[in-house]
Enzyme design. Structure first.
Site, PDB file in Angstrom:
ATOM      1  N   GLY A 137       1.150   3.802  -3.855  1.00 11.26           N
ATOM      2  CA  GLY A 137       1.731   4.939  -3.163  1.00 11.26           C
ATOM      3  C   GLY A 137       1.211   6.306  -3.558  1.00 11.26           C
ATOM      4  O   GLY A 137       1.707   7.309  -3.061  1.00 11.26           O
ATOM      5  N   SER A 138       0.198   6.375  -4.408  1.00  8.05           N
ATOM      6  CA  SER A 138      -0.302   7.691  -4.822  1.00  8.05           C
ATOM      7  C   SER A 138      -0.829   8.479  -3.631  1.00  8.05           C
ATOM      8  O   SER A 138      -0.495   9.657  -3.450  1.00  8.05           O
ATOM      9  CB  SER A 138      -1.386   7.537  -5.889  1.00  8.05           C
ATOM     10  N   LYS A 139      -1.650   7.841  -2.809  1.00  6.63           N
ATOM     11  CA  LYS A 139      -2.233   8.544  -1.668  1.00  6.63           C
ATOM     12  C   LYS A 139      -1.208   8.717  -0.553  1.00  6.63           C
ATOM     13  O   LYS A 139      -1.236   9.719   0.167  1.00  6.63           O
ATOM     14  CB  LYS A 139      -3.466   7.795  -1.175  1.00  6.63           C
ATOM     15  N   ASP A 148      -8.041   2.981   2.338  1.00  8.52           N
ATOM     16  CA  ASP A 148      -8.448   2.859   0.935  1.00  8.52           C
ATOM     17  C   ASP A 148      -8.532   1.358   0.677  1.00  8.52           C
ATOM     18  O   ASP A 148      -7.553   0.724   0.289  1.00  8.52           O
ATOM     19  CB  ASP A 148      -7.432   3.545   0.030  1.00  8.52           C
ATOM     20  N   ALA A 178      -3.710   0.580   3.560  1.00  7.16           N
ATOM     21  CA  ALA A 178      -3.550  -0.224   2.337  1.00  7.16           C
ATOM     22  C   ALA A 178      -2.945   0.694   1.276  1.00  7.16           C
ATOM     23  O   ALA A 178      -3.667   1.312   0.503  1.00  7.16           O
ATOM     24  CB  ALA A 178      -4.889  -0.803   1.891  1.00  7.16           C
ATOM     25  N   CYS A 215     -12.567   2.252  -4.847  1.00  5.76           N
ATOM     26  CA  CYS A 215     -12.766   2.618  -6.258  1.00  5.76           C
ATOM     27  C   CYS A 215     -13.858   1.735  -6.856  1.00  5.76           C
ATOM     28  O   CYS A 215     -13.780   1.304  -8.003  1.00  5.76           O
ATOM     29  CB  CYS A 215     -11.462   2.509  -7.048  1.00  5.76           C
TER      30      CYS A 215
END
Length: 505
Positions: A127-129, A192, A123, A245
């Protein structure tokens, strides 16, 4: 003003660890988040980035669980998303807690020379991870980034290209299909999961205004399906990281326990108590990290790591192979001609063992392990587009220059001149750029380029050879930002229209 549903207060009071204070939790939720970024080491080292930005009034405090993550303070107001260094992909604006899952995935045996070759981010958007994992993989291996939302796939794609990621393939599916389509195919999986977002209240004061326990229960059912699919897609011996989160145990510990009860002989929890100095403050009995906002002055977050100790039966039979794959391996003769063009025009090289494919008149660079996945499912985007075939020769694509010209050489530690109009060729930040087919730009010139404008060669104050040289790269801070055509009196801009920024700064 922070608004929290009273039902959430009653619910979370039952779950808050006894050594933590509810009053401190509420106070932490009321405080604004500290600004944090992650340096993109695909384009610049953290040391060079700090040396580059410190004269600009940036100060850095390290995020303990991410070697390239920093909380930052600025001496002046600056729109981070609109500054040159962000646009060119030198850093990602990323909340510190969200840097935890990739760090957890790439630890111990998952971070040495046996680093995962095939990784799934189930998921992914925005796109940070994904981009953090690409940097941890140093653009090697294969990273499949999946996103269910069509609109968010576009954002994911834009961020992958901006950060110079070349080992990624994008998919657009409900994550629950991966257990069926990619059974035991990945060395590592990050889930995530979509969640209730209870930990995001510090950046969204309405996040808990409409909180309902029924919503938590409903999304937990989806999370159970997703973690089962993620586990099925994982190879025996591989690592799975599950993160959210949110704060409720129903979406966190309970999901991990569900997987353990489903596959008791194949799931092993791995403790994250020593992931970084101070990790034990957030560690649960199972070894998970349950990050409450007041512990590290961050977003609330949850991270768990599991090892697949044995193969498990697949639930459905092998799906039929996908037909009509539109790409074919490029002939060696054409690859050699393309390499000659890239070398002569830009003094760049394709990576060793490059997997070059053709689609119509387009050359594409695929991640090396991707061939094993051809026909297994439909992909939205694979690798990077290298060049178009013309009647005579080739035309390189912007994304190829960004990826292949990621690090052209910097000397940021000697960068004492912050004048945006200082000529690029005399700026000490650019002295180590020895690529003969690249023109370093100063800040003013780089801004002109990213706004889609041509650059007058007179702005180089006689320091630039005015002999027309055809296609060349331009760079800023030692990393390529695009292509120009050197016409002698001006550098003709080749930036794709969709990347042109109307305003900067």
């Amino acid at each position: 003003m922070l608004q929290i549903n009273p039902n959430f207060i009653k619910h979370i009071e039952q779950e808050l660890p006894s050594h933590l204070s509810m009053d401190e939790f509420i106070l932490a939720c009321n405080r604004p988040l500290r600004q944090s970024i992650r340096v993109n080491t695909l384009r610049i080292s953290s040391e060079d980035f700090i040396a580059l930005m410190t004269p600009r009034g940036w100060s850095f405090s390290p995020v303990p669980w991410c070697s390239d993550g920093f909380w930052i303070t600025l001496t002046h107001d600056e729109q981070l998303g609109n500054c040159l260094e962000h646009i060119q992909g030198l850093f990602y604006i990323q909340e510190a807690s969200s840097m935890l899952p990739p760090t957890a995935l790439f630890t111990n045996d998952d971070a040495d020379e046996r680093a995962p070759l095939r990784v799934l981010d189930m998921a992914s958007a925005p796109g940070s991870k994904t981009t953090q994992m690409a940097a941890l993989m140093n653009n090697n291996g294969l990273l499949i980034a999946n996103e269910y939302s069509a609109s968010r796939v576009k954002v994911l794609h834009a961020n992958v290209l901006r950060m110079g990621v070349s080992n990624c393939a994008l998919t657009h599916f409900d994550g629950r299909v991966f257990g069926e389509y990619q059974y035991e195919a990945f060395d590592a999986v990050l889930l995530d999961a979509p969640c209730g977002g209870e930990g995001t209240v510090r950046k969204d004061q309405n996040a808990l205004k409409e909180w309902q326990l029924d919503d938590v229960i409903a999304i937990a059912d989806t999370q159970k399906d997703l973690i089962e699919a993620a586990f099925l897609a994982l190879k025996p011996g591989g690592a799975l990281v599950y993160s959210t989160c949110t704060l409720s145990q129903l979406e966190n510990q309970a999901i991990c326990q569900h997987l353990l009860s489903r596959y008791p002989e194949a799931v092993a929890f791995e403790s994250l108590a020593t992931l970084f100095d101070g990790a034990a403050k957030a560690c649960t009995e199972e070894g998970f990290l349950h990050v409450w906002p007041q512990i590290y002055d961050s977003e609330g977050f949850f991270v768990a790591k599991m090892r697949k100790t044995a193969s498990v039966p697949r639930i459905k039979s092998q799906p039929k192979a996908q037909k009509n794959f539109p790409f074919s391996p490029a002939p060696e003769k054409q690859i050699a001609a393309l390499q000659d063009y890239i070398q002569q025009s830009f003094a760049l090289s394709l990576p060793p063992g490059a997997q070059v494919y053709l689609r119509d008149d387009e050359f594409w660079l695929f991640p090396a392990p991707f061939s094993d996945f051809i026909g297994t499912m439909r992909f939205q985007r694979i690798g990077i587009k290298l060049a178009d075939v013309l009647k005579k020769g080739f035309k390189i694509k912007h994304e190829a220059v960004i990826a292949l010209g990621a690090k052209l050489g910097t000397n940021a530690n000697n960068n004492s001149n912050t004048n945006p109009n200082n000529n690029a060729n005399t700026n000490p930040n650019n002295n180590s750029n020895t690529n003969p087919r690249c023109i370093p730009l100063n800040q003013a010139q780089a801004e002109q380029f990213l706004m889609g404008r041509d650059i007058d060669t007179a702005s180089f104050d006689g320091k630039l050879d005015l002999t027309p040289k055809g296609e060349m790269m331009v760079s800023y801070h030692g990393a390529a930002i695009g292509v120009v055509k050197h016409l002698g009196h001006r550098l003709k801009n080749s930036l794709p229209r969709e990347l042109v920024r109307d305003n900067l700064g």
